[in-house]
Design a protein around this motif. Sequence first.
Motif, PDB file in Angstrom:
ATOM      1  N   PHE A 221     -14.991  91.563  73.516  1.00 59.60           N
ATOM      2  CA  PHE A 221     -14.318  92.857  73.609  1.00 59.60           C
ATOM      3  C   PHE A 221     -15.360  93.926  73.905  1.00 59.60           C
ATOM      4  O   PHE A 221     -16.448  93.931  73.320  1.00 59.60           O
ATOM      5  N   LEU A 222     -15.013  94.858  74.807  1.00 56.25           N
ATOM      6  CA  LEU A 222     -15.856  96.008  75.105  1.00 56.25           C
ATOM      7  C   LEU A 222     -15.052  97.266  74.786  1.00 56.25           C
ATOM      8  O   LEU A 222     -14.030  97.533  75.428  1.00 56.25           O
TER       9      LEU A 222
ATOM     10  N   GLN B   2     -21.092  84.473  85.976  1.00 54.79           N
ATOM     11  CA  GLN B   2     -22.375  83.791  85.797  1.00 54.79           C
ATOM     12  C   GLN B   2     -22.609  83.452  84.332  1.00 54.79           C
ATOM     13  O   GLN B   2     -23.189  82.402  84.008  1.00 54.79           O
ATOM     14  N   ARG B   3     -22.169  84.338  83.446  1.00 60.65           N
ATOM     15  CA  ARG B   3     -22.364  84.130  82.010  1.00 60.65           C
ATOM     16  C   ARG B   3     -21.179  83.427  81.358  1.00 60.65           C
ATOM     17  O   ARG B   3     -21.166  83.220  80.156  1.00 60.65           O
ATOM     18  N   ARG B   4     -20.166  83.095  82.169  1.00 60.82           N
ATOM     19  CA  ARG B   4     -18.936  82.453  81.681  1.00 60.82           C
ATOM     20  C   ARG B   4     -18.323  83.277  80.550  1.00 60.82           C
ATOM     21  O   ARG B   4     -18.113  82.785  79.432  1.00 60.82           O
ATOM     22  N   VAL B   5     -18.017  84.519  80.879  1.00 58.65           N
ATOM     23  CA  VAL B   5     -17.469  85.475  79.915  1.00 58.65           C
ATOM     24  C   VAL B   5     -16.121  85.982  80.385  1.00 58.65           C
ATOM     25  O   VAL B   5     -15.921  86.266  81.570  1.00 58.65           O
ATOM     26  N   GLN B   6     -15.192  86.103  79.467  1.00 60.05           N
ATOM     27  CA  GLN B   6     -13.990  86.892  79.707  1.00 60.05           C
ATOM     28  C   GLN B   6     -14.143  88.183  78.912  1.00 60.05           C
ATOM     29  O   GLN B   6     -14.366  88.167  77.702  1.00 60.05           O
ATOM     30  N   LEU B   7     -14.076  89.310  79.603  1.00 63.06           N
ATOM     31  CA  LEU B   7     -14.289  90.618  79.001  1.00 63.06           C
ATOM     32  C   LEU B   7     -12.944  91.296  78.815  1.00 63.06           C
ATOM     33  O   LEU B   7     -12.161  91.405  79.765  1.00 63.06           O
TER      34      LEU B   7
ATOM     35  N   GLY C 271     -11.524  83.491  67.894  1.00 61.02           N
ATOM     36  CA  GLY C 271     -12.792  84.145  67.634  1.00 61.02           C
ATOM     37  C   GLY C 271     -13.295  84.866  68.867  1.00 61.02           C
ATOM     38  O   GLY C 271     -12.963  84.503  70.000  1.00 61.02           O
ATOM     39  N   PHE C 272     -14.112  85.904  68.663  1.00 58.53           N
ATOM     40  CA  PHE C 272     -14.611  86.696  69.786  1.00 58.53           C
ATOM     41  C   PHE C 272     -15.776  87.563  69.314  1.00 58.53           C
ATOM     42  O   PHE C 272     -15.962  87.794  68.117  1.00 58.53           O
ATOM     43  N   ALA C 273     -16.564  88.019  70.275  1.00 60.01           N
ATOM     44  CA  ALA C 273     -17.617  88.986  70.009  1.00 60.01           C
ATOM     45  C   ALA C 273     -17.097  90.378  70.378  1.00 60.01           C
ATOM     46  O   ALA C 273     -16.134  90.502  71.144  1.00 60.01           O
ATOM     47  N   VAL C 274     -17.759  91.408  69.847  1.00 58.41           N
ATOM     48  CA  VAL C 274     -17.328  92.785  70.102  1.00 58.41           C
ATOM     49  C   VAL C 274     -18.537  93.654  70.392  1.00 58.41           C
ATOM     50  O   VAL C 274     -19.536  93.608  69.662  1.00 58.41           O
ATOM     51  N   ALA C 275     -18.437  94.450  71.453  1.00 54.89           N
ATOM     52  CA  ALA C 275     -19.448  95.461  71.763  1.00 54.89           C
ATOM     53  C   ALA C 275     -18.748  96.807  71.885  1.00 54.89           C
ATOM     54  O   ALA C 275     -17.646  96.892  72.437  1.00 54.89           O
TER      55      ALA C 275
END
Length: 299
Positions: A27-28, A48-53, A90-94
Amino acid sequence: MRREVRTAEGRSLVAERWGDPDGKPVFLLHGMPGSRLGPAPRGMVLYQRRVQLIAYDRPGYGGSDRHPGRTVADVAREVAAVADAFGLDGFAVAGRSGGGPGALACAALLPERVTRTAALVPLAPRDAEDLDWFAGMAASNVEAYSTAGTDPERLVARMIPRAAGIRRDPGRLLDELRRELTANDRMIVSDAGLRAMLLRNYREGVRTSAWGWIDDILAFSGPWGFDPADIRCPVLIWHGELDVFSPVGHSRWLGRRIPGATTTIDPAAAHFAALRALPDVLTWLLRESPTPLGEQQPV
């Protein structure tokens, strides 16, 4: 992919997803004023980083319904609702600038779901002990936050026409800020591509009203609804030493308050430099080991 998400209270949030749909979710959270269309790493970087934003308009911004009286803690419930809608566990957050406190809210209040958190040029809680909250802050922000605490109606009366002017000409906001921008910030926002992204972001943020912006200022001026000291997941705090919109003292305070936080301070950078730090921050969010980003400075 754009999606309208309903909260438990029935409010609508507009969310959008970019990048690799099978990649790791991040999450941004946008700044203030802002929207889901705020500056972000390009699609090629995400693949390239295999990310879904995933990004969404905070209440009152863009296409999202207003939530009067919202607090910073409410961001965690909103992110959980958006994650559920996209089928994410699960997910990361910025969070950058005004999105930084919300990213920390997710870390504190969604411990079973948030893997890592990054707060770039964030604010600290208004009631932070042993912090001169206004020290080093630009006059325009001092005035806005001071007015929010003493005369909210006056804040509303001033912000509504200001947002209307930015809606007609989003470049007006950067023009207003120019006299307070450091040389580092002026150089960054002069980049044509980045400036175009910022203007699109500002226009969408105030497209329907000024209330997202107003409610952000009020939320940052009151109790957050959680204590950053309760955060247990890995946290990266990134800040430019020369920042005058979110002074670096706020990140130093958060770095001391959050257990095990990595605080990275760039001595030559200011507020908008956080946009250029995003790709490296994204890489940090995807790591499984506690490797710090760059050089950690004492806080």
